[in-house]
Enzyme design. Structure first.
Site, mmCIF file in Angstrom:
data_model
loop_
_atom_site.group_PDB
_atom_site.id
_atom_site.type_symbol
_atom_site.label_atom_id
_atom_site.label_comp_id
_atom_site.label_asym_id
_atom_site.label_seq_id
_atom_site.Cartn_x
_atom_site.Cartn_y
_atom_site.Cartn_z
ATOM 1 N N LYS A 81 0.761 -1.035 0.098
ATOM 2 C CA LYS A 81 -0.085 0.024 0.108
ATOM 3 C C LYS A 81 0.855 1.301 -0.095
ATOM 4 O O LYS A 81 1.794 1.222 0.588
ATOM 5 C CB LYS A 81 -0.786 0.061 1.228
ATOM 6 N N SER A 156 -9.252 1.645 2.999
ATOM 7 C CA SER A 156 -8.546 2.424 2.184
ATOM 8 C C SER A 156 -7.347 1.580 1.319
ATOM 9 O O SER A 156 -6.894 2.108 0.642
ATOM 10 C CB SER A 156 -7.366 3.644 2.999
ATOM 11 N N SER A 180 -9.901 -0.991 7.235
ATOM 12 C CA SER A 180 -9.309 -0.738 5.958
ATOM 13 C C SER A 180 -8.596 -1.914 5.173
ATOM 14 O O SER A 180 -7.961 -1.868 4.097
ATOM 15 C CB SER A 180 -8.251 0.587 5.918
#
Lengths: 466, 66
Positions: A81, A156, A180
């Site tokens: 990420k 996210s 997330s």
């Protein structure tokens, strides 16, 4: 594996690589082929590190042929990420503010995955600073769901969810402040584990909310998450919240079945507090039947209303985020996306007393969960309310639209995994969440693995990945 | 329940204190979520005396897993 062939799980690939029946170079190339074929539709990558991936795969293959694999991750294509710092590689947090940010040091989680021999495919799409989203006013567009690209991935860790589901990578790093990791796992039909707070170092990962942030694995199966967690877990002097706790073998209990396990169903969360879609409810009901068939004892358990957990976590999150990004909020507010601006604005409305009352409530809720689980091994509820909404249907102020099923285990800091529990009428995945006691990841993974192996959902990939 | 509405003057004060420069549209939109925030604030307030401990950070101990 080929670009149009079956996608192995991390565990399958690791076994084949160890037996010298699968070439890390060919595996990496097949993943790259998928990226080239699908990325334009999915937006899963912020930065593709193709040359580096091929070089790492070649080096890994040579080492494996010479002396065997360092770990099950050796030669496995992964992604990070883009809030995870990577030495020499841009880490943008998908924000205009950090477009030119090139760290000089790896985050601990990135360093540990590299030390395990993984092959870095690139940096993955995120909501800006792991917040808000989906946003269309960022330097890159939001990720799209491989099951239907009109639909949301959740966030996210949106790029990780999309990339794993589509077979572009076999596993990746997500972060989880209110869901997330588990949200994208749920909506993309993969497995995502939020470990116990402090088990995986946060060092070198941009914060969303200090006391709620967790780093963890996202992969196709719970077994894959166990293999990845093995490389990630353990004390780190760079993270002041790092737990001094021994790291067990997370795969040791996999396959041992569920006979005698005690499972609690937080039924009011998903049937009363926030009623889930019929397909999600069916997935939970079927899971309960499966657990009983496997020899587990299942009973209902009652906690405070879901909205209490959500309020507690949200007030803490709003405040800690506002503190973390205060300087840029004051000086570069216009450079944030509209959604993050809205989140940062909320910080002005939460007083110090509000924050402390939320932290005191957190202590009460943690004690309540611990007491409720005293004679249970895990508890279950929904991973998400239903199938993924379209990108256009995500509420503008999602924080106030409805509580989420994942926040309770951020508030408690306890391990929780989201796994696929079926499919809804639109053909998109629905999800079950399994949560355990602190540091009992092995138990959570054992239950999730047994569930996956007793059901057929892991055999189904998004059609575009075929 | 904390206040569920906010006046322009109070809003301006809070935003100035936070150092945020918002557009008029953002200010108006922000007013619409005050009620939602108030509901959250009410939910974390329980009947608890001053001796109720503040947990300043969450750090599970090995014995929590027993």
């Amino acid at each position: 594996m080929s670009a149009d062939g079956n996608i192995p799980t991390l565990a399958e690939a690791a076994r084949l690589i160890a037996a010298r029946q699968l070439s890390p170079v060919e595996l990496t190339q097949a993943c790259l082929d998928r990226v080239h074929r699908l990325e334009e539709r999915l937006n899963a990558f912020v930065l593709l590190t193709e040359e580096r991936a091929i070089a790492e795969a070649k080096a890994g293959e040579a080492e494996i042929m010479r002396s065997g694999p360092r770990s099950p991750l050796h030669g496995i294509p992964i992604g990070l990420k883009d809030i995870v710092e990577t030495a020499g590689l841009r880490t943008t947090c998908q924000s205009a503010i950090l477009q030119d940010h090139v760290p000089t040091e790896d985050a601990t989680c990135a360093a540990r995955l590299a030390a395990a021999g993984s092959v870095l495919m690139g940096k993955l799409t995120t909501h800006e600073f792991a917040d808000g989203g989906p946003s269309f006013d960022l330097p890159q567009p939001p990720a799209r769901n491989p099951w239907n690209t009109d639909h949301f991935t959740a966030g996210s860790s949106s790029g990780t969810g999309a990339a794993v589901a589509a077979g572009m990578i076999l596993c990746g790093i997500g972060t989880d402040t209110g869901g997330s990791i588990r949200g994208p796992a749920a909506l993309c039909g993969i497995a995502g584990l939020k470990p116990t707070y402090g088990l995986v170092s946060r060092a070198g990962v941009f914060p969303a909310a200090f006391s709620l942030d967790h780093i963890g694995p996202m992969a196709w199966t719970a077994e894959d998450c166990a293999l990845m967690l093995q490389a990630l877990a353990g004390p780190d002097p760079r993270d002041p919240a790092s737990a001094q706790h021994p790291v067990p073998d997370y795969t040791a209990a996999l396959g041992q079945g569920l006979r005698g396990m005690r499972i609690g169903v937080i039924r009011h969360f998903h049937e009363t507090d926030l009623k889930v879609a019929p397909a999600t409810q069916k997935g939970i009901d079927d899971a309960v039947a499966t657990f009983r068939d496997l020899g587990a004892m299942v009973r209902d358990v009652t906690l405070s209303p879901l909205a209490d957990w959500h309020a507690c976590g949200s007030l803490i999150s709003i405040t800690e985020r506002a503190a973390a990004y205060e300087e840029w909020a004051r000086t570069r507010f216009a450079d944030f996306s509209e959604r993050v601006q809205r989140r940062l604005m909320l910080g002005a409305f939460v007083s110090g007393v509000d924050y402390v009352q939320a932290v005191r409530r957190r202590r009460e809720l943690c004690a309540e969960l611990a007491a409720a689980m005293a004679d249970l091994d895990v508890v279950i509820t929904a991973g998400a309310p239903g199938e993924a909404p379209t990108l256009e249907d995500v509420p503008r102020w999602d924080l106030f639209a409805a509580p989420n099923f994942t926040m309770p285990f951020n508030v408690a800091g306890t391990p929780a995994i989201a796994v696929c529990s079926g499919f809804g009428p639109a053909g998109l995945p629905v999800s079950l969440q399994i949560a355990g006691k602190p540091f009992q990841e092995a138990v959570v993974l054992r239950v999730a693995d047994a569930f996956e192996k007793a059901t057929g959902f892991r055999a189904m990939r998004p059609p575009m990945a075929a | 329940m904390p206040p569920t509405t906010i006046g322009d003057e109070t809003l301006a004060h809070l935003l100035a204190e936070a150092g945020l420069s918002l557009t008029d549209a953002q200010r108006q939109e922000l007013k619409t979520v005050v009620q939602g925030l108030a509901a959250m604030k009410a939910r974390v307030r329980q009947p608890r005396g001053p001796l109720a401990e503040l947990a300043h950070g969450f750090a599970p101990k090995p014995e929590d897993a027993a």
